[in-house]
Scaffold this motif. Structure first.
Motif, short mmCIF file in Angstrom:
data_model
loop_
_atom_site.label_atom_id
_atom_site.label_comp_id
_atom_site.label_asym_id
_atom_site.label_seq_id
_atom_site.Cartn_x
_atom_site.Cartn_y
_atom_site.Cartn_z
N SER A 234 0.73 -1.20 -0.05
CA SER A 234 0.17 -0.11 0.13
C SER A 234 0.85 1.35 0.02
O SER A 234 2.18 1.21 0.26
N TYR A 235 0.02 2.31 -0.28
CA TYR A 235 0.58 3.62 0.01
C TYR A 235 -0.74 4.36 0.63
O TYR A 235 -1.70 3.95 0.19
N TYR A 236 -0.48 5.16 1.46
CA TYR A 236 -1.31 5.61 2.23
C TYR A 236 -2.15 6.85 1.66
O TYR A 236 -3.28 7.12 2.06
N ASP A 237 -1.56 7.50 0.79
CA ASP A 237 -2.19 8.45 -0.15
C ASP A 237 -1.69 8.55 -1.30
O ASP A 237 -0.67 8.19 -1.46
N ASN A 238 -2.26 9.37 -2.47
CA ASN A 238 -1.75 9.60 -3.56
C ASN A 238 -1.28 10.89 -3.83
O ASN A 238 -0.96 11.15 -5.01
N GLY A 239 -1.14 11.66 -2.73
CA GLY A 239 -0.49 13.01 -2.96
C GLY A 239 -1.36 13.88 -3.33
O GLY A 239 -1.20 15.24 -3.46
N LYS A 240 -2.48 13.49 -3.48
CA LYS A 240 -3.69 14.59 -4.11
C LYS A 240 -4.82 14.79 -3.13
O LYS A 240 -6.09 14.99 -3.52
N GLY A 241 -4.68 14.40 -1.89
CA GLY A 241 -5.49 14.56 -0.92
C GLY A 241 -6.50 13.08 -0.66
O GLY A 241 -7.46 13.26 0.19
N GLU A 242 -6.34 12.04 -1.64
CA GLU A 242 -7.06 11.10 -1.32
C GLU A 242 -6.45 9.86 -0.38
O GLU A 242 -5.20 9.67 -0.73
N ALA A 243 -7.01 9.17 0.44
CA ALA A 243 -6.32 8.67 1.51
C ALA A 243 -6.86 6.88 1.29
O ALA A 243 -7.65 6.68 0.07
N CYS A 244 -5.82 6.24 1.76
CA CYS A 244 -6.18 4.76 1.56
C CYS A 244 -7.48 4.38 2.36
O CYS A 244 -7.94 5.24 3.11
N TYR A 245 -7.69 3.22 2.06
CA TYR A 245 -8.94 2.59 2.70
C TYR A 245 -8.64 1.55 3.99
O TYR A 245 -7.84 0.87 3.96
N SER A 246 -9.42 1.69 4.86
CA SER A 246 -9.46 0.65 5.95
C SER A 246 -10.79 0.63 6.41
O SER A 246 -11.54 1.68 6.53
N ARG A 247 -11.14 -0.50 6.91
CA ARG A 247 -12.52 -0.86 7.61
C ARG A 247 -12.89 0.01 8.73
O ARG A 247 -13.89 0.43 8.78
N ASP A 248 -11.60 0.30 9.57
CA ASP A 248 -11.98 1.02 10.83
C ASP A 248 -10.64 2.09 10.96
O ASP A 248 -9.79 1.67 11.36
#
Ligand SMILES: [Zn+2]
Length: 292
Positions: A234-248
């Protein structure tokens, strides 16, 4: 302890951001390498360089990490959401950032040879060799056979042998860099030295295991990075304000590093998909479920 890691990561992140400008993640535009922007891959060389948690962390995540100390005693129940995510890949969770095009592994079986020269002196040879072996063993759940071979001339000449080595030149200042064309998985001594200097209390063995597992995944054909936070790819974000997904997302406050240090059920599931293997039963890792 107390949240030193995030601050240090923030500083390192700034360093990485300056070094790479606005480039996306591990984008490398050097001649003959990969250009994720245009999804062009040169004939002979695909390179993945990683600073992992040092790059691509949003300000939001940094703030979360800064608030971090130690997981509250009650936060980890019998099986945390993070552990559940590691052990089972649910329908719809195979999502990537779309920054690469997955393809089958570079060979029908993968052999890894480890060379300890130039390694930081706080990592022993047996320690790192065991990490390489463990990562290879975990990835073999993809259905691709893996083995460890010696660092001998005859082995190094074989096309299916991937050389795991320490080199600032080959890692280009990153923690790790997978060069699929050269069959090298290079680890960066300077990057680990910097991590130790900036954050001496953090157990850098965790980072090293994660980097090895992550880079190894590229050789199995996982070219895109996962958008599921816990995945080792994974990467935690794309550098454009979009974050990765987690169930909680609240769980991310309970651990210093949410990303697994080994391939998760979704990493393995994606690997099996792209290599024509049958899916995991119920999306679950069959062997030795992990808590780490
Ligand atoms: Zn990568």
């Amino acid at each position: 302890m107390k949240g030193i890691m995030p601050v240090n990561h923030e500083k390192l992140f700034a360093t990485e951001a300056q070094r790479h400008g606005d480039s996306f993640h591990e984008l490398q535009n050097n001649a003959g390498l990969i250009d994720f922007t245009n999804h062009k891959i040169s004939k002979n060389s695909v390179i993945f360089s990683e600073s992992l948690c040092l790059r691509g962390i949003t300000a939001v995540l940094l703030l979360i990490f800064i608030a971090l100390t130690i997981a509250p005693a009650g936060a980890v129940a019998s099986e945390s959401v993070r552990t559940q995510e590691i052990n089972q890949c649910l329908s719809g969770e195979l999502v990537t950032w779309g920054d690469g095009r997955d393809r089958p592994a570079i060979a029908s079986q993968l052999k890894f040879a480890y060379h300890h020269a130039a390694a930081p002196d706080w990592f022993s040879e047996p320690q790192v060799a065991a990490m390489v072996a463990k990562a290879a063993e975990e990835w073999s759940q993809c259905g691709i056979r893996t083995s460890i071979v010696g660092w001998g001339v005859l082995n190094l000449l074989k096309p299916d042998v991937i050389r795991v080595q320490w080199s600032d030149k080959e890692s280009r200042g990153n923690f790790g860099l997978a060069n699929l064309g050269k069959r090298t998985l290079s680890l960066g001594p300077k990057a680990f030295a910097l991590l130790k200097t900036r954050n001496p209390a953090y157990d850098s063995r965790q980072t090293l295991q994660m980097v090895i597992s992550h880079e190894m995944g590229h050789f199995f054909g996982l070219m895109a990075h996962s958008r599921r936070c816990v995945d080792v790819l994974s990467y935690y974000d794309n550098g454009k304000g979009e974050a990765c997904y987690s169930r909680d997302p609240a769980q991310m406050r309970t651990v210093k590093e949410y990303r697994s240090i080994f391939p998760t059920a979704c990493d393995i599931e994606r690997c099996r998909n792209i290599n024509g293997m049958t899916p995991l039963l119920d999306g679950r890792l069959a062997e030795h479920p992990r808590t780490q």
